[in-house]
Scaffold this motif. Structure first.
Motif, short mmCIF file in Angstrom:
data_model
loop_
_atom_site.label_atom_id
_atom_site.label_comp_id
_atom_site.label_asym_id
_atom_site.label_seq_id
_atom_site.Cartn_x
_atom_site.Cartn_y
_atom_site.Cartn_z
N LEU A 287 0.80 -1.22 0.00
CA LEU A 287 0.00 0.00 0.00
C LEU A 287 0.84 1.27 0.00
O LEU A 287 0.30 2.37 -0.17
CB LEU A 287 -0.92 0.01 1.23
CG LEU A 287 -1.92 -1.14 1.33
CD1 LEU A 287 -2.66 -1.07 2.65
CD2 LEU A 287 -2.90 -1.11 0.16
N GLY A 288 2.14 1.14 0.20
CA GLY A 288 3.00 2.32 0.23
C GLY A 288 3.61 2.63 -1.12
O GLY A 288 3.37 1.94 -2.12
N ASP A 289 4.39 3.69 -1.14
CA ASP A 289 5.07 4.08 -2.37
C ASP A 289 6.22 3.13 -2.71
O ASP A 289 6.68 3.06 -3.85
CB ASP A 289 5.61 5.51 -2.24
CG ASP A 289 4.50 6.52 -1.98
OD1 ASP A 289 3.40 6.33 -2.53
OD2 ASP A 289 4.74 7.47 -1.22
N SER A 290 6.70 2.43 -1.70
CA SER A 290 7.77 1.45 -1.89
C SER A 290 7.59 0.38 -0.80
O SER A 290 6.71 0.49 0.03
CB SER A 290 9.15 2.12 -1.76
OG SER A 290 9.29 2.72 -0.47
N ALA A 291 8.43 -0.64 -0.84
CA ALA A 291 8.38 -1.68 0.17
C ALA A 291 9.80 -2.07 0.55
O ALA A 291 10.75 -1.84 -0.21
CB ALA A 291 7.61 -2.90 -0.33
N HIS A 292 9.97 -2.65 1.72
CA HIS A 292 11.26 -3.08 2.21
C HIS A 292 11.79 -4.19 1.29
O HIS A 292 11.22 -5.28 1.23
CB HIS A 292 11.11 -3.59 3.65
CG HIS A 292 12.40 -3.82 4.35
ND1 HIS A 292 13.13 -4.98 4.20
CD2 HIS A 292 13.11 -3.03 5.20
CE1 HIS A 292 14.22 -4.92 4.94
NE2 HIS A 292 14.23 -3.74 5.57
N ASP A 293 12.86 -3.90 0.55
CA ASP A 293 13.32 -4.81 -0.50
C ASP A 293 13.71 -6.18 0.03
O ASP A 293 13.30 -7.22 -0.52
CB ASP A 293 14.52 -4.19 -1.24
CG ASP A 293 14.10 -3.04 -2.15
OD1 ASP A 293 12.91 -2.99 -2.53
OD2 ASP A 293 14.95 -2.19 -2.46
N ALA A 294 14.50 -6.20 1.10
CA ALA A 294 14.96 -7.50 1.62
C ALA A 294 13.80 -8.32 2.16
O ALA A 294 13.74 -9.54 1.96
CB ALA A 294 16.01 -7.28 2.71
N GLY B 186 -2.20 11.43 12.10
CA GLY B 186 -3.34 11.98 11.40
C GLY B 186 -4.15 11.03 10.56
O GLY B 186 -4.65 11.41 9.50
N GLY B 187 -4.32 9.80 10.96
CA GLY B 187 -5.19 8.89 10.24
C GLY B 187 -4.53 8.25 9.03
O GLY B 187 -3.36 8.47 8.72
N LEU B 188 -5.31 7.43 8.34
CA LEU B 188 -4.81 6.64 7.21
C LEU B 188 -5.03 7.34 5.88
O LEU B 188 -5.97 8.12 5.72
CB LEU B 188 -5.52 5.29 7.18
CG LEU B 188 -5.29 4.35 8.36
CD1 LEU B 188 -6.21 3.15 8.25
CD2 LEU B 188 -3.83 3.92 8.43
N ARG B 189 -4.18 7.00 4.90
CA ARG B 189 -4.43 7.43 3.53
C ARG B 189 -5.66 6.71 2.98
O ARG B 189 -6.07 5.66 3.47
CB ARG B 189 -3.22 7.11 2.65
CG ARG B 189 -1.96 7.90 2.98
CD ARG B 189 -0.84 7.52 2.02
NE ARG B 189 0.38 8.26 2.29
CZ ARG B 189 1.51 8.10 1.61
NH1 ARG B 189 1.54 7.21 0.60
NH2 ARG B 189 2.58 8.80 1.91
N SER C 121 -9.51 2.25 2.37
CA SER C 121 -10.34 1.45 1.47
C SER C 121 -10.03 -0.04 1.60
O SER C 121 -10.94 -0.89 1.58
CB SER C 121 -10.13 1.89 0.02
OG SER C 121 -10.53 3.24 -0.15
N ALA C 122 -8.75 -0.38 1.74
CA ALA C 122 -8.36 -1.78 1.90
C ALA C 122 -8.97 -2.36 3.17
O ALA C 122 -9.48 -3.50 3.19
CB ALA C 122 -6.84 -1.90 1.94
#
Length: 457
Positions: free
Chosen positions: A82-89, A123-126, A131-132
């Motif tokens: 759900l983020g702009d990126s994710a932890h690669d490892a 400040g709450g969720l995006r 929605s998820a």
């Protein structure tokens, strides 16, 4: 003692520990603790379905690594990024273990792991995260460290946030795990010890062993005056029950003597129910205000003139002005709103903030009653009480609490300790007599000695 540290304190301790550990070792510890908690929550493993909701931060990394550990044990794990990126490892570890990265669940999961937002979130969720969660409504959630969307350091909630069945936190508790309204969103809280070296916390919660250590005990040569004399100025012709309940709390056995001062007809009623109670005289602490009506202001003035610690409750709170010093003020949210010129809804949304503000304003210990009662000192230190039951929301319960706190004050505890221990005992006694069902306030007063015996045993 259960300690709740701030985000800044936790991050500093994590940086110090990571400097001594191999790279990634701290996240591995956290992920292993998270995976173990999910296993216990599920009860079985093979073929069970777990969905990870993964954000861009370290909480998402914890979720991914924990997901990899679960996948290796036969759990069907999917990760919804759900983020702009994710932890690669972490992402690589999950897919190598047989987990899948998806754009939405392929099947309805049995458990959702909330790794959306870390402890720095505000400040709450995006919208996409909110929605998820709506799509997954009804599936139990295990939150990573804190439920996403709550304010970690204040326990406040603004906007959409996760409602967890279980929160797995790391290193130490945070304010959101103890303070409402965020504490309600945490569900059960499980702490994974990471070995952090943390400073003193400004927020804490007493545990049974702490209460036992603080309880006043009679010495072998004790006599009733040395054990403490508590005076009660409560009740009126209209509210005689408040006097009975305040005296019942004060007569819990933690003080050597209880004195009652009030309307003659009420005094007669009090003594008929509590023959051990005597009339006016010297005391080591006063309890003032419950059911006092129009006379509460005069009774407060009379009690203050004695120069002993006070418990100020109910009607007497309306007459508190300026700094009162050696006292415990025991408002509920509505009463504190009147004292501070705020709205009740504001107090209920920010109880820790307003309890501390009131303690500074009145230079007194403030016991703000609620599901999670907050006890605050003028210097900002605070305790949250975690005992009790929703059945305790009943008429007269606060009168009993004031009496118990007054007894502890007269026995020599500080206002901060008396308020904290009194709230703990009151909640524990309510849980004992409730046994999962309804109760009345007088039963709570009678149960305090049994709780004390259990602690001392």
């Amino acid at each position: 003692m259960l300690h709740a540290h701030t985000v800044e304190q936790v991050r500093a301790a994590e940086r110090e520990l990571m400097a001594r550990l191999p790279e990634g070792a701290l996240m591995q510890r956290a992920a292993a603790g998270l995976a173990a908690a999910v296993v216990e929550f599920l009860g079985s493993l093979y073929g069970r379905r777990v969905l990870l909701l993964v954000g861009s931060g370290d909480n998402g990394g914890d979720a991914l690594w924990a997901g990899a550990m679960l996948a290796r044990r036969g759990v069907q794990v999917e990760a919804w990024l759900l983020g702009d990126s994710a932890h690669d490892a972490g992402r690589t570890a999950l897919t190598r273990a047989g987990g899948r990265v998806v754009n939405g669940p392929s099947r309805r999961p049995e458990v959702v792991v909330d790794g959306i937002v870390g402890i720095g979130g505000r400040g709450g969720l995006r919208d996409n995260a909110a929605s998820a969660l709506k799509l997954l409504h009804g599936v139990p959630v295990v939150a990573v460290d804190t439920p996403s969307g709550v304010d970690v350091d204040t326990g406040e909630v603004e906007g959409d946030h996760v409602e967890a069945a279980l929160t797995v936190t790391f290193g130490t508790h945070k304010a959101c795990h103890l303070v409402d309204p965020a504490a309600r969103a945490c569900g059960a809280v499980h702490l994974v010890d990471l070995g952090l070296d943390l400073p003193r916390a400004e927020l804490e919660a007493l545990q049974p062993e702490d209460v036992a250590a603080l309880l006043p005990r009679p010495t072998t040569d004790a006599q009733k005056y040395a054990r403490g004399v508590v005076g009660v100025r409560a009740g009126s012709a209209e509210y005689a029950g408040a006097a009975l309940l305040s005296v019942a709390g004060a007569s819990c056995g933690l003080a050597g003597m209880v004195r009652y001062v009030g309307d003659e007809s009420v005094a007669a009623t009090v003594k008929s129910h509590h023959p051990e109670v005597v009339g006016g005289g010297r005391v080591q602490a006063w309890v003032v205000g419950s059911g006092g009506g129009e006379a509460a202001g005069a009774e407060l003035d009379a009690a203050r003139a004695d120069g002993v610690p006070l418990v100020v409750d109910a009607d007497a709170l309306r007459h508190v002005t300026g700094q009162v010093g050696d006292a415990v003020l025991t408002p509920h949210a509505g009463e504190l709103a009147g004292m501070l010129g705020a709205d009740r809804e504001e107090i209920e949304a920010r109880p820790l903030h307003f309890a501390r503000e009131a303690a500074r304003t009145y230079d007194a210990t403030v016991l703000l009653k609620g599901r999670r009662t907050v006890v605050a000192r003028p210097d900002g230190r605070a305790r949250v009480n975690t005992t009790g039951t929703s059945w305790l929301a009943t008429a007269g319960a606060g009168d009993v609490l004031g009496g118990v706190v007054g007894a502890l004050l007269s026995a020599g505890l500080t206002t901060y300790d008396a308020a904290s221990v009194g709230a703990w005992l009151h909640g524990a006694a309510a849980t004992l007599v409730s046994d999962g069902g309804p109760l009345v306030a007088s039963e709570v007063a009678r149960a305090v000695p049994e709780v004390v015996r259990g602690l001392l045993a």
